[in-house]
Design an enzyme around this catalytic site. Sequence first.
Site, mmCIF file in Angstrom:
data_model
loop_
_atom_site.group_PDB
_atom_site.id
_atom_site.type_symbol
_atom_site.label_atom_id
_atom_site.label_comp_id
_atom_site.label_asym_id
_atom_site.label_seq_id
_atom_site.Cartn_x
_atom_site.Cartn_y
_atom_site.Cartn_z
ATOM 1 N N CYS A 2 0.839 -1.178 0.000
ATOM 2 C CA CYS A 2 0.000 0.000 0.000
ATOM 3 C C CYS A 2 0.882 1.238 0.000
ATOM 4 O O CYS A 2 1.886 1.298 0.690
ATOM 5 C CB CYS A 2 -0.941 0.014 1.189
ATOM 6 N N ARG A 27 3.459 -0.900 -4.685
ATOM 7 C CA ARG A 27 3.074 -1.398 -3.361
ATOM 8 C C ARG A 27 1.599 -1.763 -3.271
ATOM 9 O O ARG A 27 1.135 -2.203 -2.220
ATOM 10 C CB ARG A 27 3.385 -0.334 -2.303
ATOM 11 N N TRP A 75 -3.743 -2.146 -1.482
ATOM 12 C CA TRP A 75 -3.609 -3.592 -1.697
ATOM 13 C C TRP A 75 -4.598 -4.214 -0.714
ATOM 14 O O TRP A 75 -4.325 -4.308 0.475
ATOM 15 C CB TRP A 75 -2.174 -4.057 -1.411
ATOM 16 N N GLY A 101 -1.948 -1.705 6.301
ATOM 17 C CA GLY A 101 -1.871 -2.768 7.299
ATOM 18 C C GLY A 101 -3.241 -3.324 7.634
ATOM 19 O O GLY A 101 -4.179 -3.210 6.840
ATOM 20 N N GLU A 493 4.461 -15.804 -10.910
ATOM 21 C CA GLU A 493 4.146 -14.420 -10.519
ATOM 22 C C GLU A 493 3.702 -13.569 -11.696
ATOM 23 O O GLU A 493 2.742 -12.829 -11.594
ATOM 24 C CB GLU A 493 5.405 -13.728 -9.941
ATOM 25 N N HIS A 509 9.655 -39.709 -7.511
ATOM 26 C CA HIS A 509 8.831 -39.899 -6.312
ATOM 27 C C HIS A 509 7.457 -39.247 -6.461
ATOM 28 O O HIS A 509 6.794 -38.995 -5.465
ATOM 29 C CB HIS A 509 9.556 -39.354 -5.079
ATOM 30 N N LYS A 608 4.510 -5.186 -3.763
ATOM 31 C CA LYS A 608 5.860 -5.281 -3.230
ATOM 32 C C LYS A 608 5.916 -4.717 -1.820
ATOM 33 O O LYS A 608 5.035 -3.973 -1.420
ATOM 34 C CB LYS A 608 6.761 -4.447 -4.136
HETATM 35 N N1 GLU Z 1 -6.518 -3.224 5.397
HETATM 36 C C1 GLU Z 1 -6.753 -2.064 4.620
HETATM 37 C C2 GLU Z 1 -7.708 -2.370 3.475
HETATM 38 O O1 GLU Z 1 -7.976 -3.476 3.128
HETATM 39 C C3 GLU Z 1 -5.460 -1.457 4.094
HETATM 40 C C4 GLU Z 1 -4.857 -2.247 2.999
HETATM 41 C C5 GLU Z 1 -3.566 -1.648 2.476
HETATM 42 O O2 GLU Z 1 -2.540 -1.741 3.203
HETATM 43 O O3 GLU Z 1 -3.566 -1.187 1.310
HETATM 44 O O4 GLU Z 1 -8.251 -1.471 2.921
#
Ligand code: GLU
Length: 613
Positions: A2, A27, A75, A101, A493, A509, A608
């Site tokens: 994020c 991010r 994210w 977070g 990825e 195996h 990232k």
């Molecule tokens: N947990 C928050 C959300 O889902 C923040 C996600 C983030 O770090 O972008 O919106």
Amino acid sequence: MCGIVGAVAQRDVADILVEGLRRLEYRGYDSAGVAIINNDNELQRVRRLGKVQELADAVNNNPLSGGTGIAHTRWATHGVPSEENAHPHISSNNIAVVHNGIIENHQELKNLLIEQGYVFTSQTDTEVIAHLVDHLLKTEASLLAAVQKACKQFIGAYGTVIMDRRDPERLVVARSGSPLVIGYGLGENFLASDMMALLPVTRKFAFLEEGDVAEITRFEVNIFDKKGNAVERDATEAQVSHDAGDKGEYRHYMLKEIYEQPTAIRNTLENRIIDNQINTEAFAGDGVNADQILKDIDHVQIIACGTSYHSGMVARYWLEQYAGVSCNIEIASEFRYRKSFVPKNALLVTISQSGETADTLAALRLGKELGYASSLTICNVPGSSLVRESDMAFMTKAGAEIGVASTKAFTTQLVGLMMMTIAIGKNKGMTPELQQELVQSLMSLPAKIDEVLALAKDIEALAEDFADKHHSLFLGRGDQYPIAMEGALKLKEISYIHAEAYAAGELKHGPLALIDADMPVIVVAPNNDLIEKLKSNVEEVRARGGLMYVFADTDAKFASDDTMKVIQVPHCDEAIAPIVYTLPLQLLSYYVAIIKGTDVDQPRNLAKSVTVE
Ligand code: GLU
């Protein structure tokens, strides 16, 4: 994960915020949003699903004025990517919040806030921050006091920035588990989750520490630690170049970063080898004697995640083969949640590009409690949490890595780990001849990698065969097994082709059952002691009608035929072969992703700098 950007200035900050988000888009890129307080003290908010460009277009069409603002690229952890879930979140039309977070106790807090009459408009955990701060402001004297009080109620990890339109020249930021950096300007101040975002506006930065809450105005930055005491955090001048975030002539950051590897490795080696000896200053930390620590250790425990875990796996082969020191390696998210045994005189080595990987950081903190003799991090970002919290740090000099799929960070980590192997080995009976040989091998790397990069056209031609494939197998033996794992990770990825890696001896195996003409098998085959064994494994695949792509040493005597396409890799010293053979696999995934038409630099569902656990 994020991206967060904030600014308090006299000038309009919309463009600064959106440019900051662009620089942080690696991010997280589910959605993006910005909120700015205008000159009438009103909150203006624009949010868009998708990439930062969507937001930039919206802001261009409807320019936002005002000097105090916050922005976010998401994210998603809680709630689907959507405009309603995009940050900033707003409470009572006064408070705006961005957050990186997870607030783990969000459901409990949400129930309490609903009882207080708050109506939730998103599925995110973040929205509780906005409403709780708004609620607390009814009794607290200032935004700072309300945020400090709110933080006491949060369980989980967060980096968050809050503003209140009634107090328009102030941002309050709090850090617990997710990094935040303050950027100092002249009559204006900024903050971001990564200094890269702010390089166009300042070069003077201070990192917040765990538990810090700070208030930022145009002229002042006041920082308080978790006990509420006023503290100073050292401000430093950034060394990274302003254009570190540009793609230059390349179509993608990933391709640029693949081609930067000779330079990144040269920079990582520079000034760290003196008279064919590793300069242990390269591992120095504040007030510790790296030389003595490396002399005293009898065991190495490596902890990492993802690509960094693969570099650690290679290091285990090296440490036991060349340095004669026992080594374990474990995934951070496993290590941190199990009871483990700490051997005597054991060095805890963490590896992370960003230095903020949440699981790795938690594992380091746990390791310190458990009583490891010392800790060392191999890391690419100066000043990051792992660097600050480890006894010693070896900085890889890869430069900014923007592509979500790691390339140059991985190969420079391997360089650092080989240097660590030599530095440890010299006290454990590694002969001066072997030390010199390994050092010379390292020095030969940049030129060798240039030779491998010259194979790009041949590898691009192979990629066409993968256009209609859904599965693939990567094989290697010995220290090439982790390279096969890294190759498989890279392919999945960015091309979304299912890829698995096996130590070639494991084929019989189980995985041999998968072999058919639709399952390409990629083999890494340097000319080492295991080459004859590997050739037998290749025959096992051939006998079952498998199609192989073999990256082989020129001396290994593989030849292309109906069942096998061989790319001849220039001969290199055995010790550095894991680094050299990484390159063709990076190029293969890149060109396969191009054929598949995926978003190479920002593959779906990933981001990232993984700051959530
Ligand atoms: N947990 C928050 C959300 O889902 C923040 C996600 C983030 O770090 O972008 O919106």
